[in-house]
Design an enzyme around this catalytic site. Structure first.
Site, PDB file in Angstrom:
ATOM      1  N   GLY A 230      41.920  42.257  32.246  1.00 21.43           N
ATOM      2  CA  GLY A 230      43.170  41.867  32.863  1.00 21.43           C
ATOM      3  C   GLY A 230      43.059  41.511  34.320  1.00 21.43           C
ATOM      4  N   ASN A 231      41.970  40.854  34.717  1.00 22.05           N
ATOM      5  CA  ASN A 231      41.796  40.502  36.121  1.00 22.05           C
ATOM      6  C   ASN A 231      40.682  39.483  36.234  1.00 22.05           C
ATOM      7  OD1 ASN A 231      42.162  40.511  38.863  1.00 22.05           O
ATOM      8  ND2 ASN A 231      41.667  42.665  39.168  1.00 22.05           N
TER       9      ASN A 231
ATOM     10  N   HIS B 182      37.324  34.727  34.761  1.00 19.12           N
ATOM     11  CA  HIS B 182      38.563  35.476  34.519  1.00 19.12           C
ATOM     12  C   HIS B 182      38.404  36.171  33.172  1.00 19.12           C
ATOM     13  CE1 HIS B 182      42.920  36.346  34.786  1.00 19.12           C
ATOM     14  NE2 HIS B 182      42.819  36.337  33.464  1.00 19.12           N
ATOM     15  N   CYS B 183      38.479  37.501  33.184  1.00 14.95           N
ATOM     16  CA  CYS B 183      38.248  38.279  31.963  1.00 14.95           C
ATOM     17  C   CYS B 183      39.586  38.833  31.465  1.00 14.95           C
ATOM     18  CB  CYS B 183      37.270  39.426  32.238  1.00 14.95           C
ATOM     19  SG  CYS B 183      36.892  40.402  30.765  1.00 14.95           S
ATOM     20  N   PRO B 184      40.112  38.326  30.362  1.00 13.61           N
ATOM     21  CA  PRO B 184      41.383  38.876  29.862  1.00 13.61           C
ATOM     22  C   PRO B 184      41.248  40.304  29.356  1.00 13.61           C
ATOM     23  CG  PRO B 184      40.448  37.304  28.296  1.00 13.61           C
ATOM     24  CD  PRO B 184      39.601  37.226  29.527  1.00 13.61           C
TER      25      PRO B 184
END
Length: 402
Positions: A174-175, A169-171
Site C-alpha cells: 500500500g505504498n 509502487h507496490c499495492p
C-alpha cells in the site's frame, strides 16, 4: 476568544496519498490490497499459533512457538514501516519557482534575434543531461511537479508524486517503494520468506506426526487447520522467495526495479553502459542500500501552513487558507540571493533544490525551491557533473549519492 483552526500541510498535500493519525502515518490512495496482505499474514499465523504451536511445543520443543512469534513480529514491523512511512516524496516546486524556470527556458531559447512575447511562457525542455562519474544521466522535467527530477527519481502515477530513487509502487504494501523505505521493504520480503517456510514446515511436521499409525486421512480430519495453513504457504512461498531473490540481486548491484525493467545500465549495440551508482562490489552495494544513512523526509507533512507560504500551494488548495487571509499577515522575510557557484564548487554545496541547478544567472529575482534536500549531505563521496544543454552559462552540478 476562540482560536483560529490550524491547517497542517498534510491536509492540503498535493498528492493523492491518504494520511492517518494527524499526518503521522501515510499510505497510498487505495490501501485495500495492503489490508488484504495484513489479513492473509495475520490469519495464517493465527491458525499456526492456535493449532500447530501447542502440538509441536509438547511433542518437539518449546522453542518452536518462540521462533514463530519472533519471525511474525519482525515481519509485521517491517511491513508496517514500509507501508506507513514516507517513501522519499520530493515536494513540488512553488509557483514562483516554476514561473521563473519557464521564463528562463523561454528567454534562453529565443535565438540570436531575441525571444518573442509568445516564447517567454513556453514550458522548459523535457530533459537535461548531467554527468555522474563521467556517465551521462538524463534529468527529466516533471510537468506535474514543475521541476527537473533528480537522478533515479520518477513520478508515480497512482500516488501523483515524484519519489526519490523510485523502485516501484507496490499495492501489497500500500505504498511506493523508494529511497526512504526500500530497506524496510527488502527486510519485509526476506523475513516473510523465512516466515512462510517456517510455518509451512511446522504444518507439515504436525500432519506427519498425526499421520503416524493412523494414516494421512485421519491426520487431515484431526487437524484441518494445519492442512489449510500448509496449502496457503505452499502456494505463496514460491513468489515470495522469487521476489526476495530478485531484490537481493538489485541490492547487490545497486539498481532499482524501475531501472532494471527499463534496462538503464544494460549493454546496447555492443556498447557497455555500467552503473555509475555502483560501489564496485556486491557487499559495498548491499551495505549502502540496506545499511547506509537514512535520508530525512522532505515533505514536513505535520508542519503548519501560514500565510507567507501560501504561494507554495497549488491553486486548487488555496481556498483552504481563505479564512486565514482576513487576519494581518507578517511581512515576508526576503530570501538572500544565492551565492554564485565557482568553477570548483557545486551548486548544491550548501543545500537547495535540484531545480536551482538549471536556472541561469544569479540575480536577486532567482527563485529557490521551498524545501532543501538535506539528503545530499549524507554521503561522503561527492559526484561531480556538468549540466548539458541548459540555457545561459554553464552550471556545475555537485550531486551526492545517498
Amino acid at each position: 476568544m476562540a482560536s483560529r483552526r490550524v491547517t497542517r500541510k498534510w491536509e492540503v498535500f498535493a498528492g493523492r496519498n491518504r494520511f492517518w493519525c494527524d499526518g503521522r502515518l501515510m499510505t497510498a490512495p487505495h490501501p485495500g490490497v495492503f489490508v488484504l496482505t495484513l489479513a492473509l499474514i495475520c490469519s495464517t499465523c493465527a491458525l499456526h499459533f492456535a493449532f500447530d504451536c501447542p502440538f509441536l511445543a509438547a511433542r518437539v520443543s518449546p522453542a518452536v512457538p518462540v521462533a514463530g512469534a519472533a519471525l511474525f513480529l519482525f515481519t509485521m514491523s517491517a511491513l508496517l514501516r514500509t507501508a506507513l512511512s514516507d517513501p522519499g516524496i520530493i515536494p513540488r516546486a512553488a509557483a514562483a519557482e516554476a514561473a521563473a524556470l519557464e521564463a528562463g527556458a523561454g528567454a534562453g531559447g529565443g535565438g540570436g534575434g531575441g525571444a518573442g512575447a509568445g516564447e517567454a511562457g513556453r514550458p522548459p525542455p523535457r530533459a537535461r543531461e548531467v554527468l555522474v562519474r563521467g556517465r551521462p544521466v538524463k534529468l527529466k522535467y516533471c510537468f506535474t511537479c514543475k521541476m527537473f527530477r533528480p537522478p533515479r527519481a520518477s513520478h508515480c502515477s497512482l500516488c501523483d508524486n515524484c519519489v526519490d530513487r523510485f523502485d516501484h509502487h507496490c499495492p501489497w504494501v500500500g505504498n511506493c517503494v523508494g529511497k526512504r523505505n526500500y530497506r524496510y521493504f527488502y527486510t519485509f520480503v526476506v523475513s516473510l520468506s523465512f516466515l512462510a517456510v517456517f510455518v509451512f514446515a511446522c504444518a507439515v511436521a504436525h500432519l506427519a506426526l498425526e499421520a503416524r499409525g493412523a494414516g494421512l486421512g485421519a491426520a487431515l480430519r484431526a487437524s484441518p487447520a494445519s492442512a489449510l495453513v500448509a496449502a496457503v504457504c505452499f502456494l505463496s512461498v514460491w513468489s515470495v522467495l522469487g521476489l526476495a531473490g530478485f531484490h537481493t540481486y538489485l541490492a547487490s548491484t545497486d539498481q532499482t526495479t524501475n531501472e532494471d525493467i527499463k534496462g538503464s545500465f544494460s549493454t546496447r549495440r555492443g556498447v557497455s553502459n555500467p552503473n555509475p551508482y555502483s560501489r564496485g562490489n556486491a557487499c559495498a552495494n548491499c551495505w549502502h542500500v540496506l545499511c547506509g544513512p537514512l535520508a530525512p523526509s522532505l515533505i514536513d507533512r505535520r508542519g503548519v501552513f501560514t500565510i507567507d507560504v501560501k504561494d507554495e500551494l497549488p491553486a486548487s488548495f488555496a481556498r483552504v487558507l481563505a479564512p486565514a487571509a482576513a487576519s494581518p499577515a507578517p511581512a515576508p522575510v526576503p530570501a538572500p540571493a544565492p551565492a554564485p557557484a565557482s568553477a570548483g564548487e557545486g551548486a548544491l554545496a550548501g543545500g537547495g533544490s535540484y531545480t536551482n541547478l538549471f536556472e541561469a544567472g544569479d540575480g536577486p529575482g532567482l527563485a529557490r525551491h521551498a524545501y532543501a534536500n538535506r539528503s545530499l549531505d549524507l554521503d561522503p563521496v561527492p559526484l561531480h557533473g556538468e549540466c548539458r544543454g541548459a540555457p545561459g552559462p554553464r552550471i556545475v552540478l555537485q550531486h551526492r549519492i545517498s
